[in-house]
Design a protein around this motif. Structure first.
Motif, PDB file in Angstrom:
ATOM      1  N   ASP A  45       0.825  -1.205   0.000  1.00 30.70           N
ATOM      2  CA  ASP A  45       0.000   0.000   0.000  1.00 30.70           C
ATOM      3  C   ASP A  45       0.859   1.254   0.000  1.00 30.70           C
ATOM      4  OD1 ASP A  45      -2.304  -1.463  -0.044  1.00 30.70           O
ATOM      5  OD2 ASP A  45      -2.574  -1.453   2.133  1.00 30.70           O
ATOM      6  N   ARG A  46       1.941   1.231   0.757  1.00 33.63           N
ATOM      7  CA  ARG A  46       2.823   2.398   0.785  1.00 33.63           C
ATOM      8  C   ARG A  46       3.526   2.585  -0.553  1.00 33.63           C
ATOM      9  NH1 ARG A  46       5.625   2.700   6.790  1.00 33.63           N
ATOM     10  NH2 ARG A  46       3.713   2.423   7.991  1.00 33.63           N
ATOM     11  N   ALA A  47       3.905   1.472  -1.186  1.00 32.27           N
ATOM     12  CA  ALA A  47       4.513   1.584  -2.514  1.00 32.27           C
ATOM     13  C   ALA A  47       3.511   2.137  -3.521  1.00 32.27           C
ATOM     14  CB  ALA A  47       5.024   0.215  -2.967  1.00 32.27           C
ATOM     15  N   ARG A  48       2.247   1.706  -3.414  1.00 35.94           N
ATOM     16  CA  ARG A  48       1.216   2.233  -4.303  1.00 35.94           C
ATOM     17  C   ARG A  48       0.978   3.714  -4.034  1.00 35.94           C
ATOM     18  NH1 ARG A  48      -2.572  -0.609  -2.603  1.00 35.94           N
ATOM     19  NH2 ARG A  48      -1.985  -2.483  -3.752  1.00 35.94           N
ATOM     20  N   LEU A  49       1.006   4.102  -2.760  1.00 37.93           N
ATOM     21  CA  LEU A  49       0.851   5.512  -2.418  1.00 37.93           C
ATOM     22  C   LEU A  49       1.988   6.345  -2.990  1.00 37.93           C
ATOM     23  CD1 LEU A  49      -0.388   7.889  -0.834  1.00 37.93           C
ATOM     24  CD2 LEU A  49       0.905   7.112   1.156  1.00 37.93           C
ATOM     25  N   ALA A  50       3.231   5.841  -2.856  1.00 37.12           N
ATOM     26  CA  ALA A  50       4.378   6.573  -3.404  1.00 37.12           C
ATOM     27  C   ALA A  50       4.273   6.706  -4.919  1.00 37.12           C
ATOM     28  CB  ALA A  50       5.676   5.867  -3.018  1.00 37.12           C
ATOM     29  N   LEU A  51       3.795   5.647  -5.590  1.00 36.34           N
ATOM     30  CA  LEU A  51       3.631   5.713  -7.044  1.00 36.34           C
ATOM     31  C   LEU A  51       2.571   6.729  -7.430  1.00 36.34           C
ATOM     32  CD1 LEU A  51       4.258   4.641  -9.858  1.00 36.34           C
ATOM     33  CD2 LEU A  51       2.595   2.820  -9.468  1.00 36.34           C
ATOM     34  N   HIS A  52       1.460   6.747  -6.698  1.00 38.57           N
ATOM     35  CA  HIS A  52       0.404   7.714  -6.998  1.00 38.57           C
ATOM     36  C   HIS A  52       0.882   9.146  -6.755  1.00 38.57           C
ATOM     37  CE1 HIS A  52      -3.376   4.940  -6.887  1.00 38.57           C
ATOM     38  NE2 HIS A  52      -2.390   4.439  -7.612  1.00 38.57           N
ATOM     39  N   MET A  53       1.653   9.355  -5.687  1.00 39.35           N
ATOM     40  CA  MET A  53       2.172  10.693  -5.413  1.00 39.35           C
ATOM     41  C   MET A  53       3.133  11.135  -6.505  1.00 39.35           C
ATOM     42  SD  MET A  53       2.762  10.360  -1.300  1.00 39.35           S
ATOM     43  CE  MET A  53       3.602  11.931  -1.200  1.00 39.35           C
ATOM     44  N   LEU A  54       3.965  10.194  -6.995  1.00 37.49           N
ATOM     45  CA  LEU A  54       4.897  10.534  -8.067  1.00 37.49           C
ATOM     46  C   LEU A  54       4.157  10.897  -9.343  1.00 37.49           C
ATOM     47  CD1 LEU A  54       7.784  10.710  -9.154  1.00 37.49           C
ATOM     48  CD2 LEU A  54       7.669   8.260  -9.648  1.00 37.49           C
ATOM     49  N   LEU A  55       3.146  10.107  -9.700  1.00 44.51           N
ATOM     50  CA  LEU A  55       2.369  10.411 -10.901  1.00 44.51           C
ATOM     51  C   LEU A  55       1.629  11.739 -10.756  1.00 44.51           C
ATOM     52  CD1 LEU A  55       0.890   6.881 -11.725  1.00 44.51           C
ATOM     53  CD2 LEU A  55       2.823   8.023 -12.807  1.00 44.51           C
ATOM     54  N   SER A  56       1.127  12.012  -9.560  1.00 42.55           N
ATOM     55  CA  SER A  56       0.414  13.265  -9.343  1.00 42.55           C
ATOM     56  C   SER A  56       1.342  14.462  -9.468  1.00 42.55           C
ATOM     57  CB  SER A  56      -0.252  13.254  -7.963  1.00 42.55           C
ATOM     58  OG  SER A  56      -0.885  14.487  -7.703  1.00 42.55           O
ATOM     59  N   ASP A  57       2.552  14.366  -8.915  1.00 44.04           N
ATOM     60  CA  ASP A  57       3.492  15.478  -9.002  1.00 44.04           C
ATOM     61  C   ASP A  57       3.993  15.691 -10.422  1.00 44.04           C
ATOM     62  OD1 ASP A  57       3.350  16.219  -6.390  1.00 44.04           O
ATOM     63  OD2 ASP A  57       4.979  14.922  -5.733  1.00 44.04           O
ATOM     64  N   LEU A  58       4.043  14.623 -11.210  1.00 47.46           N
ATOM     65  CA  LEU A  58       4.469  14.757 -12.599  1.00 47.46           C
ATOM     66  C   LEU A  58       3.345  15.209 -13.518  1.00 47.46           C
ATOM     67  CD1 LEU A  58       6.761  11.616 -13.034  1.00 47.46           C
ATOM     68  CD2 LEU A  58       7.445  13.981 -12.620  1.00 47.46           C
ATOM     69  N   GLY A  59       2.125  15.324 -12.980  1.00 53.02           N
ATOM     70  CA  GLY A  59       1.003  15.752 -13.795  1.00 53.02           C
ATOM     71  C   GLY A  59       0.421  14.662 -14.659  1.00 53.02           C
ATOM     72  N   LEU A  60       0.706  13.390 -14.347  1.00 50.21           N
ATOM     73  CA  LEU A  60       0.208  12.265 -15.127  1.00 50.21           C
ATOM     74  C   LEU A  60      -1.057  11.715 -14.492  1.00 50.21           C
ATOM     75  CD1 LEU A  60       3.602  10.455 -15.836  1.00 50.21           C
ATOM     76  CD2 LEU A  60       2.419  12.142 -17.238  1.00 50.21           C
ATOM     77  N   TRP A  91      -5.622  12.543 -21.392  1.00 49.35           N
ATOM     78  CA  TRP A  91      -4.403  12.032 -22.004  1.00 49.35           C
ATOM     79  C   TRP A  91      -3.679  13.105 -22.802  1.00 49.35           C
ATOM     80  CZ3 TRP A  91      -2.041   8.013 -20.401  1.00 49.35           C
ATOM     81  CH2 TRP A  91      -2.750   6.965 -19.803  1.00 49.35           C
ATOM     82  N   ARG A  92      -4.423  14.038 -23.361  1.00 45.94           N
ATOM     83  CA  ARG A  92      -3.760  15.132 -24.062  1.00 45.94           C
ATOM     84  C   ARG A  92      -2.947  15.979 -23.091  1.00 45.94           C
ATOM     85  NH1 ARG A  92      -7.843  18.519 -27.410  1.00 45.94           N
ATOM     86  NH2 ARG A  92      -8.165  16.397 -28.203  1.00 45.94           N
ATOM     87  N   GLY A  93      -3.530  16.279 -21.943  1.00 39.12           N
ATOM     88  CA  GLY A  93      -2.782  17.028 -20.937  1.00 39.12           C
ATOM     89  C   GLY A  93      -1.626  16.231 -20.366  1.00 39.12           C
ATOM     90  N   SER A  94      -1.809  14.919 -20.199  1.00 38.39           N
ATOM     91  CA  SER A  94      -0.730  14.080 -19.671  1.00 38.39           C
ATOM     92  C   SER A  94       0.434  14.000 -20.642  1.00 38.39           C
ATOM     93  CB  SER A  94      -1.270  12.680 -19.371  1.00 38.39           C
ATOM     94  OG  SER A  94      -2.330  12.739 -18.444  1.00 38.39           O
ATOM     95  N   VAL A  95       0.125  13.857 -21.930  1.00 37.81           N
ATOM     96  CA  VAL A  95       1.191  13.815 -22.937  1.00 37.81           C
ATOM     97  C   VAL A  95       1.935  15.145 -22.978  1.00 37.81           C
ATOM     98  CG1 VAL A  95       1.636  13.642 -25.408  1.00 37.81           C
ATOM     99  CG2 VAL A  95       0.088  12.024 -24.311  1.00 37.81           C
ATOM    100  N   ARG A  96       1.197  16.234 -22.814  1.00 35.29           N
ATOM    101  CA  ARG A  96       1.848  17.545 -22.799  1.00 35.29           C
ATOM    102  C   ARG A  96       2.773  17.680 -21.594  1.00 35.29           C
ATOM    103  NH1 ARG A  96      -2.360  20.332 -22.323  1.00 35.29           N
ATOM    104  NH2 ARG A  96      -2.887  20.410 -24.543  1.00 35.29           N
ATOM    105  N   GLN A  97       2.307  17.236 -20.429  1.00 33.45           N
ATOM    106  CA  GLN A  97       3.144  17.302 -19.234  1.00 33.45           C
ATOM    107  C   GLN A  97       4.372  16.403 -19.370  1.00 33.45           C
ATOM    108  OE1 GLN A  97       3.007  19.111 -16.454  1.00 33.45           O
ATOM    109  NE2 GLN A  97       1.165  20.243 -17.032  1.00 33.45           N
ATOM    110  N   LEU A  98       4.168  15.190 -19.885  1.00 31.41           N
ATOM    111  CA  LEU A  98       5.293  14.273 -20.053  1.00 31.41           C
ATOM    112  C   LEU A  98       6.291  14.804 -21.068  1.00 31.41           C
ATOM    113  CD1 LEU A  98       6.493  11.562 -19.240  1.00 31.41           C
ATOM    114  CD2 LEU A  98       5.170  10.494 -21.075  1.00 31.41           C
ATOM    115  N   GLY A  99       5.794  15.402 -22.150  1.00 34.64           N
ATOM    116  CA  GLY A  99       6.701  15.995 -23.133  1.00 34.64           C
ATOM    117  C   GLY A  99       7.497  17.150 -22.558  1.00 34.64           C
TER     118      GLY A  99
END
Length: 352
Positions: free
Chosen positions: A23-38, A51-59
Motif C-alpha cells: 500500500d505504501r509503494a502504491r501511495l508513493a507511485l500515486h504521489m509521483l504520478l500526481s506530481d508529474l502531472g500524469l 491524455w492530451r494534458g498528460s502527454v503535454r506534461q510528459l513531453g
C-alpha cells in the motif's frame, strides 16, 4: 488533485506487513504520478482531455530533462577546467560535444590531493548549484508564497541529474573507452585515481576504493539535497503535506466545516449589506437572533433552587448559545425577502 482518502489505509489501516508495504509503494507511485502531472492509476477521467494534458506534461518533463543534460555536462567539465586553471596545470585540449567534453591535461603534474579534487569538483559544483536553487526557491516561497510549477520541475530536473551525474559520466566514458590511459585522449573520472596510483605504486586498487568511497559520499550528499527539496519545497511541499496528514492523529489539524467562514469575512459581508442600495430604492437590513440552550436540573426541586440562585446573583446555569444572522432585502412595497443567513455555533464556527 490527489485523493488522500483513498490511500489513508496505506499508513493507518490494519493489515499485515506485506500488504501495508504494498500500500505504501502504491501511495508513493500515486504521489509521483500526481506530481508529474500524469493520470493516476485507476482514476476515471475523460479520455481525450486527460491524455492530451498528460502527454503535454510528459513531453515538457522530457524536454526539460534533455536540456538539463547539457547544463549538467558542460557545468561539470567547465568546473574541472577552471580548477586546472586555478592550479596552473596546462590543458592540451578542451572541446565540447553533445554527449561529452574532451578535457586533456597533463595528469602527471598533479599530486594525489589535486587528483582527488579533480574527481569531486564537478559533482560538488552541481550540488552547490542545486543547493543554491533550493535556497532561492525557499526565499521566493517565503516572499511570494507560491511560484509557477515550471520552476519546481526545473529544480527537480537539476536535482535528478546531480544525483545521476557520476553514473552518467561513467557510462559515457565506458562507451568511449576512456577507462584506459592514453596521453592524447581524456581519461574518465572514474579511472583517474586508478591510473594515478598505478603510476606511483604499480597498483590501482587503492584508487578504486577511494573512488568508490568518494562517489558514495557524493551520492549521499546529492540524494539528501534532492530529498529535502522534494519533501519540503517541490510543488509547495505537496508530498510532505500528504504524508503528515496521513500519519497525524485525529484532531491534530484544523478542518473547517463546509461553507465555513471567518468572523472578519462575516463582518465585511454585514457592513456591505448595510451600505447596499438597489436601483428601485431597495435596501438591506441585518437581523440577529440568539438561541440559548440551558442545561436544566432534572430534580423536582430544581426550579426553586434555580430561583434562589438567581436571586443571590449566582452565574447562569451552563448551556450553549447559537447566533443566527440573517440579511434581508427590504422592498418599497413592504416585502421582506431573505438574502443570506449565517449561523454561529456554540463552538465558534460560522457557517453560511
Amino acid at each position: 488533485m490527489y485523493d488522500v482518502s483513498k490511500n489513508r489505509s496505506a499508513l493507518t489501516g490494519p493489515g499485515s506487513c506485506p500488504s501495508r508495504l504494498s500500500d505504501r509503494a502504491r501511495l508513493a507511485l500515486h504521489m509521483l504520478l500526481s506530481d508529474l502531472g500524469l493520470p493516476l492509476l485507476g482514476q476515471q477521467q475523460q479520455p481525450h482531455t486527460s491524455w492530451r494534458g498528460s502527454v503535454r506534461q510528459l513531453g515538457l518533463i522530457m524536454l526539460l530533462m534533455a536540456l538539463m543534460w547539457f547544463v549538467r555536462l558542460y557545468l561539470h567539465y567547465c568546473s574541472q577546467w577552471l580548477y586546472l586553471q586555478a592550479i596552473a596545470v596546462p590543458v592540451n585540449k578542451f572541446q565540447f560535444h553533445a554527449h561529452t567534453v574532451e578535457l586533456v591535461y597533463q595528469s602527471s603534474l598533479l599530486h594525489i590531493w589535486e587528483e582527488l579534487a579533480m574527481l569531486v569538483v564537478g559533482p560538488l559544483t552541481l550540488n552547490a548549484l542545486t543547493f543554491l536553487l533550493v535556497l532561492i526557491r525557499w526565499g521566493c516561497q517565503q516572499i511570494f508564497g507560491s511560484l509557477p510549477s515550471f520552476t519546481s520541475k526545473f529544480i527537480m530536473a537539476q536535482g535528478v541529474w546531480t544525483v545521476l551525474d557520476p553514473l552518467a559520466v561513467f557510462a559515457v566514458d565506458a562507451v568511449l573507452g576512456r577507462l584506459t590511459y592514453s596521453p592524447d585522449t581524456p581519461v574518465g573520472d572514474a579511472a583517474k585515481l586508478y591510473w594515478h596510483f598505478y603510476r606511483v605504486d604499480q597498483s590501482g586498487a587503492a584508487g578504486v576504493i577511494i573512488t568508490l568511497f568518494l562517489y558514495a559520499v557524493l551520492f549521499l550528499l546529492s540524494i539528501t539535497i534532492l530529498s529535502i527539496y522534494l519533501l519540503r519545497f517541490h510543488n509547495d511541499g505537496h508530498m510532505l503535506d500528504i504524508f503528515q496528514r496521513l500519519t497525524a492523529k485525529e484532531g491534530t489539524y484544523f478542518l473547517p466545516q463546509d461553507l465555513e467562514l471567518s468572523n472578519q469575512e462575516l463582518s465585511y459581508i454585514v457592513k456591505k449589506a448595510e451600505q447596499w442600495r438597489g436601483f428601485n430604492g431597495e435596501r438591506r437590513k441585518v437581523a440577529v437572533y440568539d438561541y440559548i440552550w440551558t442545561a436544566e436540573d432534572p430534580l423536582p426541586d430544581s426550579a426553586a433552587s434555580n430561583n434562589d440562585s438567581l436571586r443571590e446573583g449566582a452565574p447562569l446555569p451552563e448551556g450553549e448559545t447559537s447566533t443566527h444572522v440573517v440579511i434581508y432585502t427590504l422592498y418599497l412595497s413592504g416585502l421582506k425577502q431573505r438574502y443570506r443567513h449565517f449561523l454561529r455555533q456554540s463552538d465558534g464556527a460560522i457557517i453560511e
